[in-house]
Motif scaffolding. Structure first.
Motif, PDB file in Angstrom:
ATOM      1  N   THR A   1       5.974   9.908   0.251  1.00 47.68           N
ATOM      2  CA  THR A   1       5.271   8.664   0.522  1.00 47.68           C
ATOM      3  C   THR A   1       4.300   8.409  -0.629  1.00 47.68           C
ATOM      4  N   ALA A   2       4.475   7.269  -1.295  1.00 54.65           N
ATOM      5  CA  ALA A   2       3.641   6.931  -2.441  1.00 54.65           C
ATOM      6  C   ALA A   2       2.688   5.796  -2.088  1.00 54.65           C
ATOM      7  N   ILE A   3       1.617   5.706  -2.866  1.00 55.71           N
ATOM      8  CA  ILE A   3       0.653   4.620  -2.731  1.00 55.71           C
ATOM      9  C   ILE A   3       0.779   3.736  -3.960  1.00 55.71           C
ATOM     10  N   SER A   4       0.971   2.454  -3.743  1.00 55.19           N
ATOM     11  CA  SER A   4       1.150   1.515  -4.848  1.00 55.19           C
ATOM     12  C   SER A   4      -0.157   1.313  -5.619  1.00 55.19           C
ATOM     13  N   THR A   5      -0.041   1.166  -6.929  1.00 52.70           N
ATOM     14  CA  THR A   5      -1.226   0.880  -7.738  1.00 52.70           C
ATOM     15  C   THR A   5      -1.731  -0.551  -7.507  1.00 52.70           C
ATOM     16  N   THR A   6      -0.995  -1.338  -6.750  1.00 50.74           N
ATOM     17  CA  THR A   6      -1.495  -2.663  -6.363  1.00 50.74           C
ATOM     18  C   THR A   6      -2.324  -2.607  -5.084  1.00 50.74           C
ATOM     19  N   SER A   7      -2.394  -1.424  -4.454  1.00 49.72           N
ATOM     20  CA  SER A   7      -3.157  -1.284  -3.214  1.00 49.72           C
ATOM     21  C   SER A   7      -4.652  -1.406  -3.483  1.00 49.72           C
TER      22      SER A   7
ATOM     23  N   ASP B   1       0.796  -1.225   0.000  1.00 51.07           N
ATOM     24  CA  ASP B   1       0.000   0.000   0.000  1.00 51.07           C
ATOM     25  C   ASP B   1       0.831   1.280   0.000  1.00 51.07           C
ATOM     26  N   LEU B   2       1.767   1.390   0.913  1.00 47.53           N
ATOM     27  CA  LEU B   2       2.538   2.620   1.074  1.00 47.53           C
ATOM     28  C   LEU B   2       4.028   2.326   0.973  1.00 47.53           C
TER      29      LEU B   2
END
Length: 508
Positions: free
Chosen positions: A342-348, A109-110
């Motif tokens: 802080t990034a959010i994954s596109t798999t989240s 997620d992060l």
């Protein structure tokens, strides 16, 4: 803003937005967005489905980690029905490990990102991170308001924002720290240091005069990091499109010209000096294989970012007072403004909830300091409302405050001045601004050449940083440059120059 007011803000804003025609992410993300939007007050927040998120960042694992993370999760559970699995990765392994995970489309997620770690520009361009441009004002409104639009502009890739910027020092000035007691003992004048090789007389004396078991790792070579890039502000250079792929320009030139930073006298001097360090025994002989290093043995180290109160930070790291040696003047560049994100994954499956966690780390001072300092009475004691003192038996941290949320919420300690964060804000405002500020490189046309060039840089970096090529250093250096040529570095540099020229022309 108080935590209850902030949670209320989440749901009020979401409820209003649910009545508009705004389009949110598809699939499972829509489900969560609708669920969040259906709530109108913090008393109804239990209707949020419970979720667990995975958050990756780098650092050294400590015995007290889990106790602190449990405390954080108690708060997150109460506020947004969320728990987080905090996963530390060793510093030097972070980019490689995370790149493998991202390429394999592993669910998380992060993640911490920057131009230097898990290259933000590349990962954003290839779809690894969620576009949060419209989500920020909805799910992290206070975080979005913290920074001026011009700072957010630095995070834009093709006009969109793919990670939340952590509030901290944005201006960059590099330098060194040296152990104060030993510098005084051996009559070393820290103001004599203008470049890396100027540390040799000091380290030679320490090597000769101190017990052998204390001098096996006198210089912190930071073997897998982009250490050479630390010195860019002192050269008035900046990376173009991330630091893994060659291509830099002079920040203050009216018409910046892109060049291969590795094909310069400065880089050659850097690696030849480190070769000398290794031959003299100033860098650990087993740097490339030893699992851990003892920071208390480092008598000198490079610093990527000087800031107000840095003396206390390096003192905590090395467990001894340090002299701070600044190089050059502070410069504000786009890569520096987004040096910690802080990034959010596109798999989240829960990007909105992940953004809520980011919001809390930026706005809830108690929660932020729990993550940075640990548990009060166990890891630190309070001296005043904003000043703390680490406790001798602490089993946690302090963690890197700049890695999470808003560092201006951090407690201060030791010799840090009471107004350290006000001074930091002032430094951000007064720094020289790069001519390329706001520039964002589009890698699309040279993806293969960029990836091949980055692979070569990573192949040689650790050995260059630790002087492990020894007498073959110059030979390996020429081999390194030749491989970059074969990988297509000239095409990379030409494309970077083309985009820089277009950016400068548009400003005139």
């Amino acid at each position: 803003m108080g935590s209850k007011t902030m949670i209320k803000k989440f749901f009020q804003v979401s409820a209003i937005l649910s009545l508009t025609s705004a389009v949110l992410l598809a699939g499972c993300q829509n489900k969560e967005a609708q669920q969040v939007a259906s709530e109108s007050s913090p008393t109804q927040q239990k209707a949020l489905e419970p979720v667990n998120l995975k958050y990756y960042f780098f650092g050294v694992s400590k015995p007290g980690d889990q106790e602190v993370y449990d405390g954080i999760n108690k708060v997150l559970k109460e506020k947004i029905n969320t728990t987080v699995e905090f996963i530390k990765v060793p510093n030097g392994d972070y980019t490689q490990k995370m790149s493998v995970m991202v390429n394999a489309r592993e669910e998380f997620d992060l993640a911490f990102t920057s131009p230097a770690y898990l290259n933000y520009f590349d990962q954003a361009a290839k779809g690894s991170f969620v576009d949060i441009s419209t989500m920020l004002p909805k799910y992290a409104p206070e975080t979005y308001k913290l920074l001026k639009p011009t700072i957010w502009d630095a995070a834009k890739v093709n006009g969109k924002i793919y990670a939340s910027i952590n509030q901290q020092i944005f201006a960059r000035q590099s330098g060194f720290n040296v152990n104060k007691a030993l510098a005084d003992k051996y009559n070393f004048n820290p103001t004599s240091v203008k470049k890396l090789s100027d540390l040799i007389p000091y380290l030679d004396k320490v090597k000769a005069g101190e017990p052998a078991d204390k001098t096996d790792q006198l210089y912190n070579a930071q073997m897998k990091n982009n250490v050479f890039n630390y010195f860019f502000p002192s050269y008035e250079w900046e990376s173009i499109g991330g630091s893994d792929v060659p291509g830099a320009a002079k920040s203050l030139d009216s018409n910046p010209k892109v060049f291969n930073e590795y094909d310069t006298p400065e880089f050659k001097d850097f690696i030849m000096t480190l070769k000398d360090f290794q031959k003299k025994g100033l860098i650990a002989k087993d740097s490339l294989t030893r699992p851990t290093f003892d920071a208390t043995k480092y008598m000198a180290a490079p610093i990527a970012t000087l800031m107000p109160g840095i003396e206390e930070t390096v003192k905590n790291t090395h467990k001894a007072d340090q002299y701070i040696i600044p190089l050059g003047d502070p410069i504000l560049t786009s890569p520096n403004a987004i040096a910690t994100m802080t990034a959010i994954s596109t798999t989240s499956k829960h990007p909105e909830r992940a953004l809520m966690v980011i919001e809390l780390l930026n706005t809830d001072k108690d929660l932020y300091n729990l993550l940075v300092w640990g548990t009060e009475g166990v890891d630190y004691k309070k001296i005043s409302d904003k000043r703390v003192e680490p406790l001798p038996g602490a089993k946690y941290g302090p963690a890197y405050g700049w890695m999470f949320g808003n560092q201006f919420n951090a407690y201060i300690s030791g010799t840090q001045p009471d107004d350290v964060w006000e001074k930091t804000k002032a430094l951000n405002e007064s720094a020289k601004v790069s001519r390329l500020y706001g520039f964002s490189f589009n890698v699309d046309s040279i993806k293969a050449e960029s990836a091949n060039s980055a692979a070569i840089v990573n192949e040689y970096r650790a050995a260059f940083n630790t002087g492990m090529f020894g007498d073959d250093t110059e030979k390996k250096y020429n081999e390194f440059l030749a491989k970059l040529k074969t990988a297509g570095i000239d095409k990379v540099l030409a494309e970077k120059q083309k985009q820089v020229d277009a950016f400068i022309a548009a400003k005139k």
